[in-house]
Design a protein around this motif. Sequence first.
Motif, PDB file in Angstrom:
ATOM      1  N   LYS A 239       9.287  -3.026   3.516  1.00  0.00           N
ATOM      2  CA  LYS A 239       8.745  -4.145   2.739  1.00  0.00           C
ATOM      3  C   LYS A 239       8.063  -5.147   3.663  1.00  0.00           C
ATOM      4  O   LYS A 239       6.968  -5.635   3.360  1.00  0.00           O
ATOM      5  CB  LYS A 239       9.842  -4.843   1.933  1.00  0.00           C
TER       6      LYS A 239
ATOM      7  N   ALA B  79       4.760  -3.891   4.741  1.00  0.00           N
ATOM      8  CA  ALA B  79       3.768  -4.002   3.667  1.00  0.00           C
ATOM      9  C   ALA B  79       3.296  -5.438   3.512  1.00  0.00           C
ATOM     10  O   ALA B  79       2.109  -5.693   3.252  1.00  0.00           O
ATOM     11  CB  ALA B  79       4.366  -3.491   2.363  1.00  0.00           C
ATOM     12  N   MET B  80       4.182  -6.397   3.675  1.00  0.00           N
ATOM     13  CA  MET B  80       3.797  -7.804   3.595  1.00  0.00           C
ATOM     14  C   MET B  80       2.753  -8.151   4.641  1.00  0.00           C
ATOM     15  O   MET B  80       1.873  -8.984   4.406  1.00  0.00           O
ATOM     16  CB  MET B  80       5.046  -8.688   3.761  1.00  0.00           C
TER      17      MET B  80
ATOM     18  N   ARG C 158       6.650   4.377   0.781  1.00  0.00           N
ATOM     19  CA  ARG C 158       6.048   3.054   0.945  1.00  0.00           C
ATOM     20  C   ARG C 158       5.756   2.409  -0.405  1.00  0.00           C
ATOM     21  O   ARG C 158       5.442   3.101  -1.371  1.00  0.00           O
ATOM     22  CB  ARG C 158       4.733   3.157   1.717  1.00  0.00           C
ATOM     23  N   PRO C 159       5.813   1.080  -0.459  1.00  0.00           N
ATOM     24  CA  PRO C 159       5.382   0.382  -1.674  1.00  0.00           C
ATOM     25  C   PRO C 159       3.866   0.280  -1.718  1.00  0.00           C
ATOM     26  O   PRO C 159       3.192   0.518  -0.698  1.00  0.00           O
ATOM     27  CB  PRO C 159       6.020  -0.998  -1.505  1.00  0.00           C
TER      28      PRO C 159
ATOM     29  N   VAL D 136       0.700  -1.363  -1.017  1.00  0.00           N
ATOM     30  CA  VAL D 136       0.523  -2.354   0.045  1.00  0.00           C
ATOM     31  C   VAL D 136      -0.324  -3.542  -0.415  1.00  0.00           C
ATOM     32  O   VAL D 136       0.010  -4.697  -0.126  1.00  0.00           O
ATOM     33  CB  VAL D 136      -0.101  -1.704   1.293  1.00  0.00           C
TER      34      VAL D 136
ATOM     35  N   VAL E  87       1.444  -6.399  -2.471  1.00  0.00           N
ATOM     36  CA  VAL E  87       2.458  -7.080  -1.652  1.00  0.00           C
ATOM     37  C   VAL E  87       1.788  -7.948  -0.598  1.00  0.00           C
ATOM     38  O   VAL E  87       2.170  -9.112  -0.376  1.00  0.00           O
ATOM     39  CB  VAL E  87       3.394  -6.041  -1.003  1.00  0.00           C
TER      40      VAL E  87
ATOM     41  N   PHE F  92       1.943 -12.108  -0.914  1.00  0.00           N
ATOM     42  CA  PHE F  92       2.634 -12.847   0.134  1.00  0.00           C
ATOM     43  C   PHE F  92       1.748 -13.959   0.694  1.00  0.00           C
ATOM     44  O   PHE F  92       2.217 -15.077   0.942  1.00  0.00           O
ATOM     45  CB  PHE F  92       3.052 -11.896   1.251  1.00  0.00           C
TER      46      PHE F  92
ATOM     47  N   VAL G  31       6.129  -9.962  -4.501  1.00  0.00           N
ATOM     48  CA  VAL G  31       6.441  -9.448  -3.166  1.00  0.00           C
ATOM     49  C   VAL G  31       7.813  -8.781  -3.164  1.00  0.00           C
ATOM     50  O   VAL G  31       7.995  -7.671  -2.645  1.00  0.00           O
ATOM     51  CB  VAL G  31       6.401 -10.589  -2.124  1.00  0.00           C
TER      52      VAL G  31
ATOM     53  N   GLY H 193       7.580  -4.868  -3.478  1.00  0.00           N
ATOM     54  CA  GLY H 193       7.841  -4.494  -2.098  1.00  0.00           C
ATOM     55  C   GLY H 193       9.014  -3.548  -1.919  1.00  0.00           C
ATOM     56  O   GLY H 193       9.119  -2.885  -0.885  1.00  0.00           O
ATOM     57  N   ARG H 194       9.927  -3.476  -2.877  1.00  0.00           N
ATOM     58  CA  ARG H 194      11.062  -2.558  -2.728  1.00  0.00           C
ATOM     59  C   ARG H 194      10.770  -1.164  -3.276  1.00  0.00           C
ATOM     60  O   ARG H 194      11.616  -0.271  -3.206  1.00  0.00           O
ATOM     61  CB  ARG H 194      12.297  -3.116  -3.418  1.00  0.00           C
TER      62      ARG H 194
END
Length: 478
Positions: A249, A252-253, A314-315, A317, A320, A324, A377, A381-382
């Motif tokens: 996460k 990705a942020m 992966r989340p 991207v 996220v 953020f 996010v 993100g999870r």
Amino acid sequence: MDALLLSRIQFGFVISFHILFPAFTIGLASWLAFVEGQWLRTRDTVWRDLYFFWTKVFAVSFGMGVVSGIVMSFQFGTNWAVLSEQAGNILGPLLSYEVLTAFFLEATFLGVMLFGWGRVSEKLHFLSTCMVALGTLISTFWIISANSWMQTPQGYTLVDGVFHPADWSAIIFNPSFPYRLAHMVLAAFITTCFVIGGTAAAYLYRGVHREAARRMLRMAVLFAAITVPVQIFVGDLHGLNVGEHQPVKLAAMEAHWESEGPGKGVPLVLFAVPNEDEERNDYEVAIPRVGSLILTHSWDGEIAPLTAVPASERPPVKPVFYAFRVMVGLGMLMLLLVLASLWAWWRKRLYDTRWLLAGWRAMTLSGFVAILAGWYVVEIGRQPWVIHGLLRTADAVSPVAAAAVLTSLIVYAIAYAIVFGAGSWYLFKLLRKGPVPHEPPLSQEGGEKTPMRPLSVPDEPIDDGGAPGTPGRQEDAR
């Protein structure tokens, strides 16, 4: 547009509406307790007028929060039955604790708070307001605990795919819970703070309700000067916790695809267009090593890149990464506005600096946007996990047809547009009218006192709220 995607869209749609109103009422309930305390201490009628004014706003917002929360809970049984079946032994009690400890407390004292003025003693009425404020915080405690457990699960045993509680203290106080609770409560307070400050700035800009507006803006600046820096500090601690327990996460942020190499640190990406197909950033603008300093508190620190895990782990991207930056950007704007306000206050120009008042008006709803961005996010993100590392979102959805989910989504959208559109219009009408001198009368019906009517609609039409320079509205100023 299969059932999984539609169910995710529906849950995101419903929770996006729901989170706004409880977040607002969390801060507003504490503001009401403060205002009523000031009225009891000083007997200044301006504080009393402010209390009745914001009580109306609170009641409408609280009602819409309850309605949207009920709708959201239905989805656990309709769209996410597998999640309810496998994790219900843990999530069910946590949500029930919220009802037993917080909702009952709020419901009990809310009636006294709204309708008890003049029928109960002043101390009991003030106690009721404080209990409602406490109830909103307790509710936040349990909801964040349940959500945090899904982010950083512990204290469970897994038997035949079903989660069973093994240690309730570990479940409730899971590793991300303290940071997320503090972050959410502060976000709620800051959101309310900027609504109050922006409303006050609008009144001063228009030249109405001057004394009440001065007090609201002064309190908003003072409170924001404390909470915004604290929120930045808590957000930094929360980021470190995310890096420890949910490194994908965090990557990705920051849209961090590849390691820069030993000793080169992590750059701070200010702007980029993440290219998930090519596993890189396009049009990237970054500052070398600063990302390491922020994310690890070390000049040479590193975080695991996105390519350290398969693409299926992966989340998404882009949402996220951008969400953020929206959240952080708004936080920085809030801090700059607060610093400018403190400077103007020191120069005794807080109430008549037009550009500053315009800034507060522009930032009135910024807290809501920041909360939504932060939740996107957290929840996006999870992915692809609904319970991090243990249960995938794709495996938690109910076996229902996509057409059924789409139909319910359309019905929700129409119903929400009507209900929350009308509620938002009424709130705007209340805020436009503003606080007025108010001495709640006690009429006589059958020889007994009747309670006040806290939700009575303002008499004047919304168009008479007093645009800048409109004659006849200056009598509202004190």
